[in-house]
Design a protein around this motif. Sequence first.
Motif, PDB file in Angstrom:
ATOM      1  N   LEU A  45       2.872  12.602   6.333  1.00  0.00           N
ATOM      2  CA  LEU A  45       2.730  11.305   7.016  1.00  0.00           C
ATOM      3  C   LEU A  45       3.590  10.299   6.271  1.00  0.00           C
ATOM      4  O   LEU A  45       3.489  10.189   5.037  1.00  0.00           O
ATOM      5  CB  LEU A  45       1.265  10.851   6.959  1.00  0.00           C
ATOM      6  CG  LEU A  45       1.001   9.397   7.371  1.00  0.00           C
ATOM      7  CD1 LEU A  45       1.063   9.243   8.896  1.00  0.00           C
ATOM      8  CD2 LEU A  45      -0.353   8.916   6.849  1.00  0.00           C
ATOM      9  N   LEU A  47       4.853   6.099   6.313  1.00  0.00           N
ATOM     10  CA  LEU A  47       4.682   4.740   6.866  1.00  0.00           C
ATOM     11  C   LEU A  47       5.877   3.915   6.433  1.00  0.00           C
ATOM     12  O   LEU A  47       6.185   3.858   5.220  1.00  0.00           O
ATOM     13  CB  LEU A  47       3.382   4.105   6.353  1.00  0.00           C
ATOM     14  CG  LEU A  47       2.079   4.790   6.767  1.00  0.00           C
ATOM     15  CD1 LEU A  47       0.863   4.061   6.174  1.00  0.00           C
ATOM     16  CD2 LEU A  47       1.937   4.886   8.280  1.00  0.00           C
ATOM     17  N   VAL A  51       6.583   8.187   2.036  1.00  0.00           N
ATOM     18  CA  VAL A  51       5.616   9.281   2.128  1.00  0.00           C
ATOM     19  C   VAL A  51       4.250   8.811   1.645  1.00  0.00           C
ATOM     20  O   VAL A  51       4.125   8.254   0.544  1.00  0.00           O
ATOM     21  CB  VAL A  51       6.076  10.483   1.270  1.00  0.00           C
ATOM     22  CG1 VAL A  51       5.012  11.576   1.249  1.00  0.00           C
ATOM     23  CG2 VAL A  51       7.393  11.026   1.797  1.00  0.00           C
ATOM     24  N   MET A  52       3.237   9.030   2.473  1.00  0.00           N
ATOM     25  CA  MET A  52       1.865   8.673   2.111  1.00  0.00           C
ATOM     26  C   MET A  52       1.102   9.906   1.666  1.00  0.00           C
ATOM     27  O   MET A  52       0.367   9.894   0.687  1.00  0.00           O
ATOM     28  CB  MET A  52       1.134   8.091   3.329  1.00  0.00           C
ATOM     29  CG  MET A  52       1.654   6.768   3.800  1.00  0.00           C
ATOM     30  SD  MET A  52       1.265   5.471   2.618  1.00  0.00           S
ATOM     31  CE  MET A  52       2.885   4.924   2.163  1.00  0.00           C
ATOM     32  N   TYR A  61      -3.685  13.770  -5.682  1.00  0.00           N
ATOM     33  CA  TYR A  61      -3.987  12.335  -5.556  1.00  0.00           C
ATOM     34  C   TYR A  61      -5.472  12.115  -5.248  1.00  0.00           C
ATOM     35  O   TYR A  61      -6.150  11.303  -5.893  1.00  0.00           O
ATOM     36  CB  TYR A  61      -3.101  11.766  -4.444  1.00  0.00           C
ATOM     37  CG  TYR A  61      -3.266  10.307  -4.167  1.00  0.00           C
ATOM     38  CD1 TYR A  61      -2.512   9.357  -4.840  1.00  0.00           C
ATOM     39  CD2 TYR A  61      -4.166   9.860  -3.198  1.00  0.00           C
ATOM     40  CE1 TYR A  61      -2.645   7.999  -4.562  1.00  0.00           C
ATOM     41  CE2 TYR A  61      -4.303   8.517  -2.917  1.00  0.00           C
ATOM     42  CZ  TYR A  61      -3.547   7.593  -3.598  1.00  0.00           C
ATOM     43  OH  TYR A  61      -3.694   6.253  -3.310  1.00  0.00           O
ATOM     44  N   ILE A 107      -6.456  -1.356   7.616  1.00  0.00           N
ATOM     45  CA  ILE A 107      -5.899  -2.413   8.479  1.00  0.00           C
ATOM     46  C   ILE A 107      -5.388  -1.853   9.804  1.00  0.00           C
ATOM     47  O   ILE A 107      -5.378  -2.538  10.818  1.00  0.00           O
ATOM     48  CB  ILE A 107      -4.789  -3.188   7.713  1.00  0.00           C
ATOM     49  CG1 ILE A 107      -4.579  -4.575   8.309  1.00  0.00           C
ATOM     50  CG2 ILE A 107      -3.468  -2.418   7.678  1.00  0.00           C
ATOM     51  CD1 ILE A 107      -3.753  -5.512   7.427  1.00  0.00           C
ATOM     52  N   GLU A 136      -9.719  -3.752   9.618  1.00  0.00           N
ATOM     53  CA  GLU A 136      -9.341  -5.124   9.288  1.00  0.00           C
ATOM     54  C   GLU A 136      -8.637  -5.162   7.945  1.00  0.00           C
ATOM     55  O   GLU A 136      -8.533  -4.134   7.255  1.00  0.00           O
ATOM     56  CB  GLU A 136     -10.556  -6.050   9.311  1.00  0.00           C
ATOM     57  CG  GLU A 136     -11.727  -5.597   8.485  1.00  0.00           C
ATOM     58  CD  GLU A 136     -12.932  -6.536   8.615  1.00  0.00           C
ATOM     59  OE1 GLU A 136     -12.888  -7.623   8.026  1.00  0.00           O
ATOM     60  OE2 GLU A 136     -13.909  -6.158   9.281  1.00  0.00           O
ATOM     61  N   ASP A 155      -6.890   2.482  -2.026  1.00  0.00           N
ATOM     62  CA  ASP A 155      -5.957   3.578  -1.725  1.00  0.00           C
ATOM     63  C   ASP A 155      -4.958   3.023  -0.709  1.00  0.00           C
ATOM     64  O   ASP A 155      -5.028   3.297   0.484  1.00  0.00           O
ATOM     65  CB  ASP A 155      -6.776   4.737  -1.143  1.00  0.00           C
ATOM     66  CG  ASP A 155      -5.927   5.933  -0.771  1.00  0.00           C
ATOM     67  OD1 ASP A 155      -4.692   5.879  -0.920  1.00  0.00           O
ATOM     68  OD2 ASP A 155      -6.509   6.922  -0.295  1.00  0.00           O
ATOM     69  N   GLN A 188      -4.620   2.852  -6.870  1.00  0.00           N
ATOM     70  CA  GLN A 188      -3.361   3.540  -7.127  1.00  0.00           C
ATOM     71  C   GLN A 188      -2.454   2.526  -7.791  1.00  0.00           C
ATOM     72  O   GLN A 188      -2.374   1.376  -7.393  1.00  0.00           O
ATOM     73  CB  GLN A 188      -2.806   4.164  -5.839  1.00  0.00           C
ATOM     74  CG  GLN A 188      -2.270   3.194  -4.820  1.00  0.00           C
ATOM     75  CD  GLN A 188      -0.757   3.089  -4.896  1.00  0.00           C
ATOM     76  OE1 GLN A 188      -0.178   3.380  -5.925  1.00  0.00           O
ATOM     77  NE2 GLN A 188      -0.142   2.648  -3.818  1.00  0.00           N
TER      78      GLN A 188
HETATM   79  N1  SAM Z   1      -2.010   7.799  -0.813  1.00  0.00           N
HETATM   80  C1  SAM Z   1      -1.112   6.850  -0.307  1.00  0.00           C
HETATM   81  C2  SAM Z   1      -0.051   6.373  -1.230  1.00  0.00           C
HETATM   82  O1  SAM Z   1      -0.348   5.983  -2.367  1.00  0.00           O
HETATM   83  O2  SAM Z   1       1.099   6.415  -0.826  1.00  0.00           O
HETATM   84  C3  SAM Z   1      -1.807   5.761   0.435  1.00  0.00           C
HETATM   85  C4  SAM Z   1      -2.281   6.361   1.710  1.00  0.00           C
HETATM   86  S1  SAM Z   1      -3.112   5.433   2.895  1.00  0.00           S
HETATM   87  C5  SAM Z   1      -2.344   6.084   4.325  1.00  0.00           C
HETATM   88  C6  SAM Z   1      -2.582   3.762   2.750  1.00  0.00           C
HETATM   89  C7  SAM Z   1      -3.164   2.902   3.858  1.00  0.00           C
HETATM   90  O3  SAM Z   1      -3.349   1.571   3.404  1.00  0.00           O
HETATM   91  C8  SAM Z   1      -2.296   2.807   5.107  1.00  0.00           C
HETATM   92  O4  SAM Z   1      -2.887   3.532   6.152  1.00  0.00           O
HETATM   93  C9  SAM Z   1      -2.229   1.298   5.417  1.00  0.00           C
HETATM   94  O5  SAM Z   1      -2.361   1.004   6.790  1.00  0.00           O
HETATM   95  C10 SAM Z   1      -3.403   0.786   4.593  1.00  0.00           C
HETATM   96  N2  SAM Z   1      -3.294  -0.637   4.240  1.00  0.00           N
HETATM   97  C11 SAM Z   1      -2.188  -1.316   3.859  1.00  0.00           C
HETATM   98  N3  SAM Z   1      -2.488  -2.605   3.661  1.00  0.00           N
HETATM   99  C12 SAM Z   1      -3.814  -2.759   3.920  1.00  0.00           C
HETATM  100  C13 SAM Z   1      -4.689  -3.872   3.893  1.00  0.00           C
HETATM  101  N4  SAM Z   1      -4.269  -5.083   3.565  1.00  0.00           N
HETATM  102  N5  SAM Z   1      -6.001  -3.654   4.207  1.00  0.00           N
HETATM  103  C14 SAM Z   1      -6.447  -2.407   4.538  1.00  0.00           C
HETATM  104  N6  SAM Z   1      -5.639  -1.327   4.593  1.00  0.00           N
HETATM  105  C15 SAM Z   1      -4.343  -1.500   4.286  1.00  0.00           C
END
Ligand code: SAM
Length: 282
Positions: A45, A47, A51-52, A61, A107, A136, A155, A188
């Motif tokens: 995945l 974003l 890479v997430m 992780y 979010i 949110e 995370d 993290q």
């Molecule tokens: N393990 C990953 C890494 O360190 O690369 C992180 C994975 S997880 C998919 C990160 C998530 O944080 C994303 O889905 C993103 O939409 C969410 N995120 C980013 N900003 C945020 C916020 N302000 N509030 C809540 N979630 C948020």
Amino acid sequence: MNLWFTEDHSPYARFSFRVEEHLYTATSEFQKIDVFQTTEFGRILTLDGYVMVTEKDEFIYHDMIVHVPMATNPSIQKVLVIGAGDGGTVRELTRYPSIKKIDMVEIDEQVVKVCQEFLPQTAAQLTDPRVTLYFEDGLKFVRQQENAYDLIIVDSTDPFGPGEGLFTKEFYGNCYKALNEQGILVNQHESPFYAEDARGMQRAHKSIMGFFPVSKVYQAHIPTYPSGHWLFGLASKKYDPIEDLDSDAWNALGLQTKYYNTKLHVGSFALPNYVKELLIHA
Ligand code: SAM
């Protein structure tokens, strides 16, 4: 066809994955979401091009972000998870029968939906009855909490775009308030290796230290994150992750983990000299 996905790890270093199929692409209200089938790392995945999660190394992780605080205080019952839309952190938390409540604040609802469809390996436990999903901004959510959680796990994405607010003093101060008197915050913490990431890590560490009496950093080897050398922060109002570790209690739970063990828990806080220097000068 010879397709590769490439991520910039620094302005001058890149990491590439051989791609077999581009399974999904869309742009949500917050970010560009892609899923690729790769040859070496299974499904990944990304974003906004970063890479997430990959199927092959996500266990490292998620083991380290969850089992380190859980072994430090085995009586944790109420957990807040911020970000974590892939579901891997919640999956590991749900393995503890002692946990009563998991609030997850992500979010971007679309990330969760995409992971439920394409990455069931990480997302399958998001339907656990102890889990409540809030779609949110984590920054806004923690502002409204007081004395409510034993553990907060951040995370998140990196400190830009929607994740930027989750690396600010305001956010860490609100996490302190949202935790009860035995609360632990894990986040993290970026990589120490490349200059830009290291500066982000130093800023986060300095801000957290301003609020919590215990503030430590631990490390893991994560092949697909920049440089492969990744840090986590553990801040706490009461517990020290080494002095308070009860290895016998954690081992008695009988959890099978592919990366974490209680000896590695202790060793992960032994940092290389260059990382210690960065933290001293944070
Ligand atoms: N393990 C990953 C890494 O360190 O690369 C992180 C994975 S997880 C998919 C990160 C998530 O944080 C994303 O889905 C993103 O939409 C969410 N995120 C980013 N900003 C945020 C916020 N302000 N509030 C809540 N979630 C948020």
